[in-house]
Every structure is written in structure tokens, then in C-alpha cells.
Design an enzyme around this catalytic site. Structure first.
Site: not given
Ligand code: HSE
Length: 383
Positions: A169, A187
């Protein structure tokens, strides 16, 4: 403060759960898609939330920009505080939403959109007020860190490692955003906006899609550990922002970040280098960051973006790195200032170490080679 939640997926359900116990907060209605309101406290009618005067804040965990953007605008226009875990929404529309929040006096916070439970944006928003933030960097994508860790330490191949990250997940619904570095780029753009008041556009991202198990073994034979790193810094021309694979010595803090953990580092003129590490994804870490923002609102916080935050093209031509390449032989001449670094790869590609190259030049050369049908993998050598 009664808080409605938008979305009841992994993160939304976590927010709803923690709201039951959080000090000073009360859980309000949860908005779900049409036909999914199977409990009295769920609703698929957004107008019901806006008509409820007892709702003081809305926490969004739908993801994506549609319908999230339209709903966010209406929440902020109504004067209610808006907190989100949605990096895509803020990377796309952050300054616009901030303007609406400024107009209505509502708070707009999005700590959970970068680093999951790691309080990077929260700290940057405070630190920049009395310090000058010079740079921000880190491992900001849990999926790719998990994959690199498993490839390095369990000998997994790329496909198997990705499958596991999806099963756990960590990955986005479309994992190409993870493996291409786009998720980490979103980010770091948010971190740049909070730290510098500049939301950089036109940034560069090289992910881990071109990294093979053979590359990992080669790096290990040289005592090096590969990590996917997002970076943003003040430059003479503005702000740099990019994502690329970086090689670290075995004793570097980045090399010790295992599984899906994140590590964010910022450097201020006065505070020096500060590192924050922890769970960068997942239900409870991300939901806890949303709750932290709501608690900050109770303490008077209203914004993370500096006043007059602007969008500006990133300056990725000022920073230089040396790069370790694996490149098809016929493109050797594109890299005149290089030395061989070890034996050629199994497919005959050369392994070369470049002299200092601007980040924008390295990414442009890689694009050129791929457009011409050649193969290249590159990783910056951490100085
Ligand atoms: N897909 C993202 C990760 C989820 O693996 O960091 C969290 O932003």
C-alpha cells in the site's frame, strides 16, 4: 473544532478515527462518493457540510485535483479552515487556494502532503520566520526507497520489489509517479514553496526506472548505496528543484534509511543542518500530520505558504554534480570530460564518472540519448 473529512480511503479513514480522540477536535460528517454513504455520519451531499454551521474545519484526503480543487475552493470561500494531505492539489493550486484563504480569513495547511508523518513542512514554516532556509533535501518517496532497499539487501529484481511496494500500500494508484520521481518532485516543490516562498515550475526528475539489479551490485562493489533524492536550494538565480538518484557512502545517514521510511534534511543559516526521519506514507502517519495541522489551527496557525508566494521557473543550471553513468558506447562522445569507472556492464554499456556537470545539462543529455534510442542510467556522486 468540528472537522468534516473529505474522502474515506486509507488516509481519510485514519483521520476520522484519530478525530474521535484528539484534544480540542470533534469529528464531523465524512464526505464520500455518490452511493457510498452507508453510515449516518457519512454523506455524499457536499452542500450538507457547507450548510452545517457547527463544522469549523474540513480535512481533505480525496487525492487528485478533481473534485478536490473545486471542493477546496468552496470550503475556503465559506471561511472554514482547510487542511489537506493532497500533494497534487497543493503542487498545482497552492498559491491560488492561499489567495482565497487570505480573502476569507480561513487557515490553509498541508503538512501531510509532504513526508507523511515527518513534520518537514510544519518545521520549515516555523523555521523560515526567524532563519533563512538555504536548502532542503531528502528521501521523500517511500515506495522507491522500499524498492531500492529490497534490491540492495534482499537481491530482489525491480519488478518484484515494485510488486511488493504496491501490495504493502505504499505506491500511488499509478505507480509511475513513484518510480519516475514525480511524486518526490511534487513534495520538494511544496517544501520549496514553504521554505522560500517560490513554487518552482519546470523542474527535473529522474527516477529509478532505469536502475537495474546489476547496477545495484556494481554500486555495492564500490561501497556505495543508491537513494532517490529530492533537492531544492536557493541559488544565485532563484531556486533549484529536482529529483535524481544519488550515491552515498555506506556510513551516510541516507544509506541507513530502510524500507519505506523518509529522511528530510533542511539547512538554515542559523540552525544549521536538521534531519527528520520517519514514516513517509501510510494511514496513521499521514492522518497524524493532518491532525497536527488541525491542532496548530487551534493554536492560531493560519498558513504554511509565506505571504506573496510566487511561481517561478526552477534554476537547475547553477548546481553541479559529478555523475556515475552507465551509457551505450555510441554516446561516449557526449561526455568528453569523464573517466572509466569499472568494467563495462553485461550489455556492453560503459561505466563512466563525469567531471562536475550542471544538473540541467545531465538531465538534458539523458533525454537526448533516450530520444535517440540509447540507454543511460545516471546517479550523482554525493560530495
Ligand atoms: N506513494 C507515496 C510514497 C505515498 O511512496 O511515498 C506517500 O506520499
Amino acid at each position: 473544532m468540528k472537522t468534516a473529512v473529505l474522502g474515506f480511503g486509507t488516509v481519510g479513514a485514519g483521520i476520522h478515527e484519530i478525530l474521535q480522540k484528539a484534544e480540542g477536535l470533534e469529528s464531523g460528517p465524512v464526505w464520500v462518493r455518490r452511493g457510498k454513504a452507508d453510515e449516518a455520519w457519512k454523506t455524499d451531499d457536499f452542500d450538507r457540510i457547507l450548510a452545517d454551521d457547527s463544522v469549523g474545519a474540513v480535512a481533505e484526503a480525496i487525492g487528485g485535483t478533481d473534485p478536490a480543487f473545486g471542493l477546496a475552493k468552496r470550503v475556503l470561500e465559506s471561511g472554514r479552515h482547510f487542511v489537506t494531505a493532497n500533494k497534487m492539489l497543493v503542487a498545482e493550486y497552492g498559491p491560488e487556494l492561499q489567495k482565497i484563504a487570505d480573502g476569507s480569513g480561513a487557515a490553509f495547511l498541508f503538512s501531510a502532503a509532504c513526508g507523511g508523518g515527518v513534520p518537514l513542512l510544519h518545521n520549515l514554516a516555523l523555521a523560515r520566520k526567524g532563519d533563512e532556509i538555504l536548502r532542503v533535501s531528502g528521501i521523500l518517496n517511500g515506495t522507491t526507497n522500499y524498492m531500492l532497499d529490497r534490491m540492495q539487501n534482499r537481491g530482489m529484481d525491480y519488478g518484484e520489489a515494485l510488486k511488493q511496494a504496491q501490495a504493502l500500500g505504499y505506491a500511488e494508484a499509478d505507480p509511475s509517479a513513484d518510480v519516475s520521481g514525480l511524486d518526490a518532485l511534487r513534495k520538494i516543490r511544496l517544501a520549496a514553496a514553504v521554505a522560500f516562498g517560490i513554487l518552482p515550475d519546470g523542474c527535473l526528475h529522474e527516477g529509478i526506472e532505469n536502475v537495474s539489479a546489476e547496477d545495484i551490485r556494481f554500486y555495492q562493489s564500490k561501497g556505495l548505496v543508491l537513494r532517490l533524492i529530492a533537492k531544492a536550494a536557493r541559488t544565485e538565480e532563484g531556486v533549484s528543484a529536482y529529483v535524481e538518484p544519488v550515491l552515498f557512502g555506506r556510513n551516510a545517514p541516507e544509506a541507513a534509511v530502510s524500507l519505506n521510511n523518509n529522511l528530510a534534511v533542511y539547512e538554515g543559516r542559523f540552525c544549521g543542518r536538521i534531519g527528520l526521519s520517519g514514516q513517509g506514507a501510510g494511514r496513521y502517519p499521514t492522518a497524524s500530520a493532518v491532525i497536527r495541522d488541525l491542532e496548530s489551527i487551534l493554536s492560531g496557525a493560519r498558513r504554511m505558504l509565506p505571504e506573496k508566494t510566487v511561481r517561478e521557473a526552477a534554476d537547475n543550471g547553477s548546481e553541479t554534480h559529478r555523475y556515475l553513468l552507465r551509457v551505450s558506447k555510441k554516446f561516449r562522445d557526449l561526455f568528453p570530460d569523464t573517466e572509466p569507472s569499472g568494467e563495462p556492464a553485461a550489455d556492453g554499456s560503459l561505466r563512466l564518472m563525469t567531471g562536475p556537470l550542471p544538473v540541467s545539462r545531465m538531465h538534458a543529455l539523458a533525454n537526448e540519448i533516450r530520444e535517440k534510442g540509447g540507454r543511460i542510467a545516471f546517479a550523482a556522486a554525493e560530495e
